[in-house]
Motif scaffolding. Structure first.
Motif, PDB file in Angstrom:
ATOM      1  N   SER A 248      -8.847 -35.065 -25.094  1.00  0.00           N
ATOM      2  CA  SER A 248      -7.675 -35.922 -24.911  1.00  0.00           C
ATOM      3  C   SER A 248      -7.030 -35.671 -23.549  1.00  0.00           C
ATOM      4  O   SER A 248      -6.502 -36.589 -22.916  1.00  0.00           O
ATOM      5  CB  SER A 248      -6.666 -35.706 -26.042  1.00  0.00           C
ATOM      6  OG  SER A 248      -6.216 -34.368 -26.079  1.00  0.00           O
ATOM      7  N   GLU A 251      -9.232 -37.397 -20.923  1.00  0.00           N
ATOM      8  CA  GLU A 251      -9.175 -38.855 -21.030  1.00  0.00           C
ATOM      9  C   GLU A 251      -7.773 -39.401 -20.753  1.00  0.00           C
ATOM     10  O   GLU A 251      -7.524 -40.593 -20.933  1.00  0.00           O
ATOM     11  CB  GLU A 251      -9.644 -39.283 -22.419  1.00  0.00           C
ATOM     12  CG  GLU A 251     -11.135 -39.042 -22.633  1.00  0.00           C
ATOM     13  CD  GLU A 251     -11.623 -39.469 -24.012  1.00  0.00           C
ATOM     14  OE1 GLU A 251     -12.844 -39.641 -24.179  1.00  0.00           O
ATOM     15  OE2 GLU A 251     -10.783 -39.624 -24.929  1.00  0.00           O
ATOM     16  N   ARG A 253      -4.812 -38.672 -22.227  1.00  0.00           N
ATOM     17  CA  ARG A 253      -3.986 -38.982 -23.396  1.00  0.00           C
ATOM     18  C   ARG A 253      -3.097 -37.823 -23.821  1.00  0.00           C
ATOM     19  O   ARG A 253      -2.600 -37.799 -24.935  1.00  0.00           O
ATOM     20  CB  ARG A 253      -4.905 -39.371 -24.570  1.00  0.00           C
ATOM     21  CG  ARG A 253      -5.736 -40.616 -24.315  1.00  0.00           C
ATOM     22  CD  ARG A 253      -6.617 -40.975 -25.494  1.00  0.00           C
ATOM     23  NE  ARG A 253      -7.779 -40.106 -25.628  1.00  0.00           N
ATOM     24  CZ  ARG A 253      -7.973 -39.244 -26.612  1.00  0.00           C
ATOM     25  NH1 ARG A 253      -7.055 -39.076 -27.544  1.00  0.00           N
ATOM     26  NH2 ARG A 253      -9.064 -38.511 -26.663  1.00  0.00           N
ATOM     27  N   SER A 254      -2.876 -36.850 -22.955  1.00  0.00           N
ATOM     28  CA  SER A 254      -2.237 -35.608 -23.375  1.00  0.00           C
ATOM     29  C   SER A 254      -1.259 -35.101 -22.325  1.00  0.00           C
ATOM     30  O   SER A 254      -1.350 -35.447 -21.137  1.00  0.00           O
ATOM     31  CB  SER A 254      -3.328 -34.557 -23.630  1.00  0.00           C
ATOM     32  OG  SER A 254      -2.818 -33.258 -23.682  1.00  0.00           O
TER      33      SER A 254
END
Length: 443
Positions: A248, A251, A253-254
């Motif tokens: 994550s 990508e 997303r974190s």
């Protein structure tokens, strides 16, 4: 039958695997037994014992997998669930991220089982609740609480030769106390592997003190304040941060994602006082020594003196990135300091003591901005003393920003989150510039 020992689990899993015709097959079995008491209005409302046992079979053909479950254990039923999982696998689309099952692994023996907790009875639970109720009745308060103990096991075996087994115990207790008018509230929660460490009387005394001390709460202006978060409040604030997942992060997303790509691995993300790690052999918060992916778990430091030290990698993502897989956290321990809550209060010119947070929701996953409410005891501090109780606030804050504003830490305590039903080992903490955005009329 719900709790199988290692030899019984091994024999059962071998039998189920003998029915398999798939390319690969994994069988898991888990069971639990325990009991609980729920009470409200200073009287027991429900009590019961719970016993469960279940088995799951995953069959794989190529990259097509199917899983079936069952709670019957005669030979015909066991063969039937294997056939059903094979039928489902043939119907499933291929999984492009499927990883072949692991072969034999070596797992250290866990320390998650305690005979005192496993021996708990309805009588021992009733005695512990009676001690709690004696406090609230004497304090002229009303209590609502829940006490639960469990003994559980889980085991897994696959056609490649992997076998893992774990048995553990747990006891949790929580109590909310309120005055007769319903205008003041207090709370305490405890969780242990060993029930001999649980003192329901002293925990309820703390909750009662919060309730009686909250009468006549005053409203003050929202804004940025120095706060002292008791361990329960700190736990609720931090638990959204504890995945540390590499995929994550990579990508985007974190909160561990770097702007423009990549991760924040190796960056100084928090104050130097902050060290967070997992350790299955921590005596206060032991965990299983193996994970669901079949990999051994060992002590892993995630944040070291504020620096992001490690990220967890699934087997698939590790293979894709050409690195070693790292199992996710088995438990979470945050190192503390030597300051007591009393010390923190004495060193605070103006601030707020926060007993508990609740109804927490995510606002922005990439910054971990959270919103939620205080409850069960909020107190204004001035010149090193608690001056008076105050009305509850809504807050908007990120645990990442919060952990950059650490002024002091105390001794870690095992705290329970009733939202995730997980326990953590988290210290009380003094934080500067914590953002309260508005007042709340909730008690």
């Amino acid at each position: 039958m719900p709790i199988l020992n290692k030899e019984e689990a091994l024999a059962l899993l071998k039998k189920v695997l003998s029915y398999s015709k798939a390319d690969e097959c994994e069988v898991s079995v888990n069971g639990s037994e325990g009991g609980n008491i729920r009470y409200a209005l200073n009287a027991v409302s429900t009590a019961g014992d719970i016993s469960t046992l279940g088995l799951a079979v995953t069959s794989v053909f190529g990259k097509k997998a199917g899983t079936a479950t069952i709670d019957e254990f005669d030979d015909a039923a066991l063969e039937r669930v294997v056939r059903r999982s094979e039928e489902l696998a043939q119907l499933a689309p291929p999984n492009p991220e499927y990883m072949p099952m692991l072969g034999p692994q070596t797992f250290a023996e866990a320390i998650t089982y305690n005979t005192n907790t496993a021996a708990m009875t309805p009588d021992s639970r009733a005695e512990m609740v009676a001690k709690s109720l004696s406090v609230t009745k004497e304090a002229k308060l009303t209590a609502a609480g829940f006490l639960e103990n469990s003994t559980d096991f889980n085991a897994v075996m696959n056609s490649k030769g992997l076998f893992a087994y774990n048995k553990g115990t747990d006891v949790t207790f929580s109590v909310t106390t309120r005055n007769e008018a319903g205008t003041a509230s207090g709370y305490a929660a405890r969780g242990f592997t060993d029930v001999s460490k649980l003192d329901t009387y002293s925990a309820t005394k703390i909750a009662a003190g919060k309730a009686n001390g909250s009468v006549g709460a005053k409203a003050i202006e929202p804004g940025k304040y120095t706060v002292i978060l008791e361990p329960v409040a700190a736990t609720y604030m931090l638990e959204n941060m504890f995945r540390f997942d590499a995929r994550s992060a990579e990508e985007g997303r974190s909160f561990l994602s770097k702007k423009g790509g990549g991760t924040r691995l190796g960056e100084q993300l928090m104050d130097e006082k902050v060290t967070i790690y997992s350790d299955p052999f921590n005596p206060e918060l032991p965990s299983s020594t193996w994970g669901g992916d079949g990999l051994p778990r060992e002590k892993t430091t995630w944040i070291d003196k504020g620096v992001v030290k490690n990220l967890s990698y699934s087997r698939y993502w590790a293979d894709k990135k050409g690195v070693k897989p790292v199992p996710g956290p088995s438990n979470i321990i945050m190192e503390g300091g030597d300051a007591t809550i009393e010390d923190m209060i004495k060193s605070t010119e103006k601030g707020i003591l926060v007993s508990r947070l609740w109804y927490i929701r995510m606002v922005d996953p990439q910054t971990l901005l959270l919103t939620g409410l205080t409850r069960d005891g909020l107190f204004y501090i001035e010149n090193g003393q608690i001056k008076f109780p105050i009305k509850n606030f809504r807050f908007n804050e990120s645990p990442v920003i919060m952990l950059n504003n650490v002024e002091a830490l105390g001794k870690p305590e095992r705290s329970i989150s009733v939202e995730s039903y997980r326990s953590y080992l988290i210290p009380p903490m003094k934080i500067k510039e914590f953002t309260f955005s508005s007042l709340s009329d909730a008690v």
